[in-house]
Motif scaffolding. Structure first.
Motif, PDB file in Angstrom:
ATOM      1  N   ASP A  54       0.838  -1.203   0.000  1.00  0.00           N
ATOM      2  CA  ASP A  54       0.000   0.000   0.000  1.00  0.00           C
ATOM      3  C   ASP A  54       0.871   1.251   0.000  1.00  0.00           C
ATOM      4  O   ASP A  54       0.558   2.233  -0.663  1.00  0.00           O
ATOM      5  CB  ASP A  54      -0.933   0.004   1.226  1.00  0.00           C
ATOM      6  N   TRP A  61       2.257   1.764  -3.452  1.00  0.00           N
ATOM      7  CA  TRP A  61       1.165   2.249  -4.310  1.00  0.00           C
ATOM      8  C   TRP A  61       0.974   3.760  -4.134  1.00  0.00           C
ATOM      9  O   TRP A  61       0.904   4.509  -5.101  1.00  0.00           O
ATOM     10  CB  TRP A  61      -0.118   1.486  -3.964  1.00  0.00           C
ATOM     11  N   GLN A  62       0.906   4.177  -2.867  1.00  0.00           N
ATOM     12  CA  GLN A  62       0.720   5.610  -2.569  1.00  0.00           C
ATOM     13  C   GLN A  62       1.916   6.435  -3.049  1.00  0.00           C
ATOM     14  O   GLN A  62       1.745   7.452  -3.719  1.00  0.00           O
ATOM     15  CB  GLN A  62       0.534   5.825  -1.058  1.00  0.00           C
ATOM     16  N   GLU A  63       3.108   5.966  -2.693  1.00  0.00           N
ATOM     17  CA  GLU A  63       4.338   6.695  -3.034  1.00  0.00           C
ATOM     18  C   GLU A  63       4.522   6.891  -4.528  1.00  0.00           C
ATOM     19  O   GLU A  63       5.158   7.843  -4.965  1.00  0.00           O
ATOM     20  CB  GLU A  63       5.563   5.920  -2.524  1.00  0.00           C
ATOM     21  N   ASN A  64       4.026   5.924  -5.294  1.00  0.00           N
ATOM     22  CA  ASN A  64       4.324   5.937  -6.723  1.00  0.00           C
ATOM     23  C   ASN A  64       3.177   6.431  -7.597  1.00  0.00           C
ATOM     24  O   ASN A  64       3.256   6.342  -8.822  1.00  0.00           O
ATOM     25  CB  ASN A  64       4.756   4.525  -7.173  1.00  0.00           C
ATOM     26  N   LYS A  65       2.159   6.945  -6.942  1.00  0.00           N
ATOM     27  CA  LYS A  65       0.982   7.405  -7.685  1.00  0.00           C
ATOM     28  C   LYS A  65       1.336   8.381  -8.790  1.00  0.00           C
ATOM     29  O   LYS A  65       0.757   8.340  -9.870  1.00  0.00           O
ATOM     30  CB  LYS A  65      -0.018   8.062  -6.717  1.00  0.00           C
ATOM     31  N   HIS A  66       2.281   9.267  -8.488  1.00  0.00           N
ATOM     32  CA  HIS A  66       2.643  10.287  -9.481  1.00  0.00           C
ATOM     33  C   HIS A  66       4.087  10.148  -9.930  1.00  0.00           C
ATOM     34  O   HIS A  66       4.684  11.074 -10.460  1.00  0.00           O
ATOM     35  CB  HIS A  66       2.368  11.682  -8.910  1.00  0.00           C
ATOM     36  N   ARG A 116       1.812   1.883 -15.989  1.00  0.00           N
ATOM     37  CA  ARG A 116       0.392   2.235 -15.823  1.00  0.00           C
ATOM     38  C   ARG A 116      -0.507   1.290 -16.623  1.00  0.00           C
ATOM     39  O   ARG A 116      -0.064   0.703 -17.615  1.00  0.00           O
ATOM     40  CB  ARG A 116       0.141   3.676 -16.310  1.00  0.00           C
ATOM     41  N   GLN A 169      -4.638   5.803 -15.579  1.00  0.00           N
ATOM     42  CA  GLN A 169      -3.383   6.131 -14.895  1.00  0.00           C
ATOM     43  C   GLN A 169      -3.140   5.260 -13.663  1.00  0.00           C
ATOM     44  O   GLN A 169      -2.201   5.473 -12.907  1.00  0.00           O
ATOM     45  CB  GLN A 169      -3.381   7.625 -14.505  1.00  0.00           C
ATOM     46  N   GLU A 170      -3.991   4.250 -13.469  1.00  0.00           N
ATOM     47  CA  GLU A 170      -3.796   3.344 -12.345  1.00  0.00           C
ATOM     48  C   GLU A 170      -2.463   2.605 -12.514  1.00  0.00           C
ATOM     49  O   GLU A 170      -2.058   2.289 -13.629  1.00  0.00           O
ATOM     50  CB  GLU A 170      -4.920   2.297 -12.294  1.00  0.00           C
ATOM     51  N   ILE A 171      -1.829   2.318 -11.398  1.00  0.00           N
ATOM     52  CA  ILE A 171      -0.564   1.581 -11.468  1.00  0.00           C
ATOM     53  C   ILE A 171      -0.835   0.111 -11.794  1.00  0.00           C
ATOM     54  O   ILE A 171      -1.660  -0.529 -11.149  1.00  0.00           O
ATOM     55  CB  ILE A 171       0.211   1.673 -10.139  1.00  0.00           C
TER      56      ILE A 171
END
Lengths: 311, 311
Positions: free
Chosen positions: A68, A71-76, A84, A89-91
């Protein structure tokens, strides 16, 4: 080096016989590892082995926290390691996280895993690739059928079939959230695919693979022979699958993500050479060429896994 | 007519209570049909009922012959009844074939089916829609989650929840070739969706539905409550599902097609009115407005189905 498994070179697809053993090294030492005789037989026959509830719920919980967080860290994060989903744009995947993440770094060297891999590959082993496949709920897209070895051979220069993927299920993998599907026995045949590899193919193929995928006739032939097995199981289960086993997975429209991590182990005796496509090697995060020190150079105490349920 | 189930009108999604019974008519006469009490209870609770091996292999064989013929005949048919897969020219669905095809015409009036439907709907019934979903091997794409009733209500003007879909499995539906997935109990809630309906929405929605689909939160809520059931079974099985049951299916990358035919029966007491979207009605091949003569106006001899396996 002679190309034992030519692919993407002929005008028409071909099915070639496997030229490597499935369980490597001498039979006697293979018997001495953590996997028992029945498990070895199953792996040799099918090309995969599912060990249900391999990790405890506590261990899974810790891994989920890291998952998790990543996931959060790599959102952008725009780096190439973060893939993606096609059309959103989902990982989809994150590669190479085990180099920077302590938990996954340690997991790669966990003797409960590496001893099994050494047993199957008959040598010391190292991590060739690491990735997390998130397959988020509602919009996770399919992974079309492929043999990993086909790509690793053509695009990365892996000479022989002497590698194993180890997938750890971090969410429950149900029939309905896009679990891995495998074709039992397919590891005994190499499907030589058609189509020339374009430069930097990985930039699109990791979203949606269109090259190095089997033609319909070859796939139908393999499925007619072996059927399709769906690797469903609770979070914490571990799936070992041979590098040439044909596999794929459907999309996930269910609300429940199907997140797995994959370690790919290669034999130290099977180090990469120049890609057989003749092109420049893919980036290091997809195919480790530099750090091939064994994950464990000498087996410590034997780990008994005979009680693990095979499902 | 008052809109009991408003959808695509609010700014935010809402979950509304169902305002119609699931089994219609008086309880006593419902008991006298071919479905036994346990089957009725299951249908009422879950919103669907799977009757495995309902048709004999010989009957399935005949239907498959027609199916293959329709597939061949319509390969290059540009009429609107023939829907293509998104991203390819493969046939996704054919609508309305029962009007021109003798076998499917007769099947629509088969008393083994219509008596069950009369029992569930508590009245005479007629065919509201007929379609074949081919879901071809390798490239059949997903059908995202939806309640059929939502579309039939908004776009076709079906006033109440008093219709049943009858899906006949014409190929084996495995976990791996994109079987129907249903959310048990979801028929008791109406998810009021967001987004205005554009004109001629059906021209894109039958390839890939993007309007009239539940939001993530509502779907997650329904799945948390009821789970997901995958309707797998051999060719010849028959699935009855209530018009408001939330369902969808994943793509099919396996070599084996997942082909089903669907008859949708509506109560003669629930005939279509003007679409609640305020737009012009969809074409007749999607929503029968003209021929509402009962498929069977009086029950002939009683057909005993109590021995049919429920799975």
């Amino acid at each position: 080096m002679k190309d034992l498994y030519p692919s993407r070179v002929y005008q028409k697809p071909k099915i070639l016989e496997r030229k490597d053993p499935v369980i490597h090294g001498d039979k006697q030492s293979a018997k001495e590892g953590p996997l028992n005789e029945q498990q070895l037989k199953e792996y040799e026959k099918n090309g995969f082995l599912l060990l249900k509830n391999f990790f405890s719920p506590q261990e899974v919980k810790k891994m989920r926290v890291e998952l998790d967080r990543l996931w959060q860290e790599n959102k952008h994060n725009a780096s190439p390691e973060v893939i993606r989903e096609p059309g959103s744009q989902e990982i989809r995947s994150i590669f190479d996280a085990h180099r920077k993440n302590e938990l996954f770094h340690d997991l790669a060297r966990d003797p409960r895993i590496t001893y099994m891999i050494q047993q199957l590959l008959g040598s010391d082993v190292y991590v060739h690739q690491f990735r997390i496949n998130f397959k988020p709920g509602f919009k996770g897209k399919e992974f079309y059928w492929h043999s990993d070895f086909e790509t690793w051979h053509v695009e990365d220069g892996m000479p022989r079939m002497r590698a194993v993927s180890c997938s750890i299920l971090l969410t429950d993998n149900h029939s309905y959230n896009g679990p891995l599907m495998l074709v039992p026995g397919s590891h005994n045949y190499f499907v030589s695919c058609v189509g020339e590899t374009p430069e930097d193919n990985y930039k699109t193929s990791l979203k949606k693979q269109e090259l190095g995928v089997p033609d319909h006739d070859s796939l139908s032939w393999l499925v007619k022979k072996g059927g399709i097995t769906t690797a469903t199981g609770p979070a914490g289960s571990l799936l070992l699958f041979e590098c040439n086993t044909m596999h794929g997975s459907s999309g996930n429209i269910s609300p429940e993500p199907r997140s797995n991590v994959f370690f790919v182990y290669n034999s130290v005796e099977n180090a990469l050479v120049k890609p057989f496509s003749g092109q420049k090697p893919r980036p290091e995060f997809l195919a480790n060429r530099t750090t091939q020190t064994p994950e464990l150079d000498k087996p410590a105490e034997k780990v008994d896994m005979s009680s693990k349920k095979t499902g």
